[in-house]
Design an enzyme around this catalytic site. Structure first.
Site: not given
Ligand code: AQP
Length: 328
Positions: A107, A188, A191
Site C-alpha cells: 500500500k 482475499k 473491503k
Molecule cells: N478475506 C478475509 N478472510 C478472513 N478474515 C479477514 N479479515 C479481513 N479480510 C479477511 C479480518 O477481518 C478483520 C478486519 O479488520 P479490518 O477492519 O482492519 O479489515 P480491513 O483490513 O479494513 O479489511 P480488509 O477487507 O482486509 O481490507 P483491505 O483488504 O481492503 O485492506 C481482521 O482481523 C482481518 O484479519
C-alpha cells in the site's frame, strides 16, 4: 480464551470475510476488548462525515453481536493512551521491521505521497494490544505478520525494561482464516476491492446475498468437492458454508457432491442469509437507538481508559519517564 483484544477499522463496509476471520470469534466476557480503530482508518484518508457515520455503524454491529455488556466496546480515538503508547513503541520498533510488512509494501512503500501513518500502522496496532495485557488476538490470516512484529516489539521491551507488557498471540481460525473473493477466488475477499460482486457485505439484503453467491465464480466440472488448488471457487464456498453452519466441510460435500453447482450455491446462499440477515437487522435497530449506543460506548471508554492508563504509566515508569509527583 484469556484476555482478548480485536480492532476493526470503520473503513468500507464489513464483509463476510471479516465476520468469519474475526467477528465470529468474539465473545462477551470481561477482559475482552473490541475496538473501532478509527485512528487506523485515517491511513485511508476517509471523508470526515463518512468516517463519523461508519464509526457508529461498526459500533452498532459489535453491539448487535451481543458484545459490550461484560466486554468493552469502545472507540480507539476516545482513549488517548493509544496515541501516547504508539510513540513509546515507535522508539522500540525498527524501520527495517516495518519496511518488511507486506501490507506496507503493497500500500505504501516507494510512494513518496503515502502517509507516515501507513508506515506506523503496525506500531499503533501494537499499542492497542499491549495496553490491555492481552493474551489472544482473534484475527484473519492477513494479520499474522503484524502480530509477529508486535510479539517481537513486546519481547524487546520486556528484555530491556523487565516484564512490563504481556506478549500476545494471534488466534487465526483453522477454517476461514482467509475467505476469498467471489469474483476471483485466488484473491482475499477485501473491503477495498471496487467490485461489489466480489464480497457479501454484512449490510446486504437477503436478495442481494443470494444474487452474489449465485454469481460467484466457480470452477470447471460439476462435482462439488473440496480441493483449494484445483477448485478454489467451490472450496471457498464450501469453507464459508461449513464455518457458518458449524458443520464440517465433509458433510457439506457429502450432501451436495452430486447435486450440481446450482443447488449447492442456493444452499450456501441460504446459509449466509441465515447468519447475516438477523445480524444486519439487529445492527440497524441498535444504530437507530443512538442514545443507547452512546451509553454502551461511554461505559466501554471508561473501563478501557482505566486499564490503558494503568499499563501506560507502568511502561513510562519502566522507561524512566518522570511521572507527576516524581514517584519512581
Ligand atoms: N478475506 C478475509 N478472510 C478472513 N478474515 C479477514 N479479515 C479481513 N479480510 C479477511 C479480518 O477481518 C478483520 C478486519 O479488520 P479490518 O477492519 O482492519 O479489515 P480491513 O483490513 O479494513 O479489511 P480488509 O477487507 O482486509 O481490507 P483491505 O483488504 O481492503 O485492506 C481482521 O482481523 C482481518 O484479519
Amino acid at each position: 480464551m484469556g484476555r482478548v483484544f480485536s480492532g476493526l477499522q470503520p473503513t468500507g463496509e464489513l464483509h463476510i470475510g471479516n465476520y468469519i476471520g474475526a467477528l465470529k470469534q468474539f465473545t462477551d466476557q470481561s477482559g475482552h476488548y473490541y475496538c473501532v480503530v478509527d485512528l487506523h482508518s485515517l491511513t485511508a484518508e476517509p471523508d470526515p462525515a463518512t468516517l463519523h457515520d461508519r464509526t457508529l455503524d461498526l459500533a452498532a454491529l459489535l453491539v448487535a453481536l451481543g458484545l459490550g455488556r461484560k466486554s468493552c466496546v469502545f472507540i480507539q480515538s476516545q482513549v488517548s493512551a493509544h496515541a501516547e503508547m504508539t510513540w513509546l513503541l515507535a522508539c522500540e520498533a525498527r524501520t527495517g521491521e516495518l519496511n518488511r510488512m507486506t501490507q506496507f509494501k503493497s500500500k505504501g512503500r516507494n510512494r513518496p505521497q503515502s502517509s507516515v501513518g501507513l508506515f506506523l500502522y503496525p506500531v499503533l496496532m501494537a499499542a492497542d494490544i499491549l495496553l490491555y495485557d492481552i493474551e489472544e488476538v482473534p484475527v484473519g490470516d492477513d494479520q499474522r505478520q503484524h502480530l509477529e512484529l508486535i510479539r517481537d516489539v513486546a519481547m524487546r521491551l520486556n528484555s530491556r525494561y523487565g516484564d512490563v507488557v504481556s506478549v500476545p498471540k494471534a488466534v487465526i481460525p483453522k477454517l476461514g482464516g482467509r475467505v476469498f473473493s467471489l469474483t476471483d477466488p485466488t484473491q482475499k475477499m477485501s473491503k477495498s476491492d471496487p467490485d461489489p460482486m466480489s464480497k457479501v457485505l454484512l449490510t446486504d439484503s437477503d436478495q442481494l446475498i443470494v444474487k452474489k453467491i449465485k454469481a460467484a465464480v466457480t470452477d470447471s466440472g460439476r462435482e462439488v468437492s473440496h480441493d483449494p488448488k484445483a477448485k478454489p471457487g467451490i472450496s471457498n464456498l464450501l469453507e464459508m458454508a461449513a464455518v457458518l453452519s458449524g458443520e464440517s466441510v465433509a458433510s457439506w460435500v457429502e450432501r451436495y457432491r452430486a447435486s450440481g453447482y446450482g443447488a449447492f450455491k442456493q444452499a450456501v446462499a441460504d446459509q449466509v442469509v441465515a447468519v447475516v440477515g438477523p445480524l444486519r437487522d439487529e445492527a440497524l435497530r441498535i444504530r437507530r437507538d443512538e442514545a443507547e449506543l452512546e451509553r454502551i460506548l461511554a461505559s466501554g471508554r471508561e473501563r478501557a481508559t482505566e486499564q490503558a492508563e494503568r499499563r501506560l504509566v507502568a511502561v513510562k515508569r519502566a522507561i524512566g519517564l518522570h511521572l507527576p509527583g516524581g514517584h519512581p
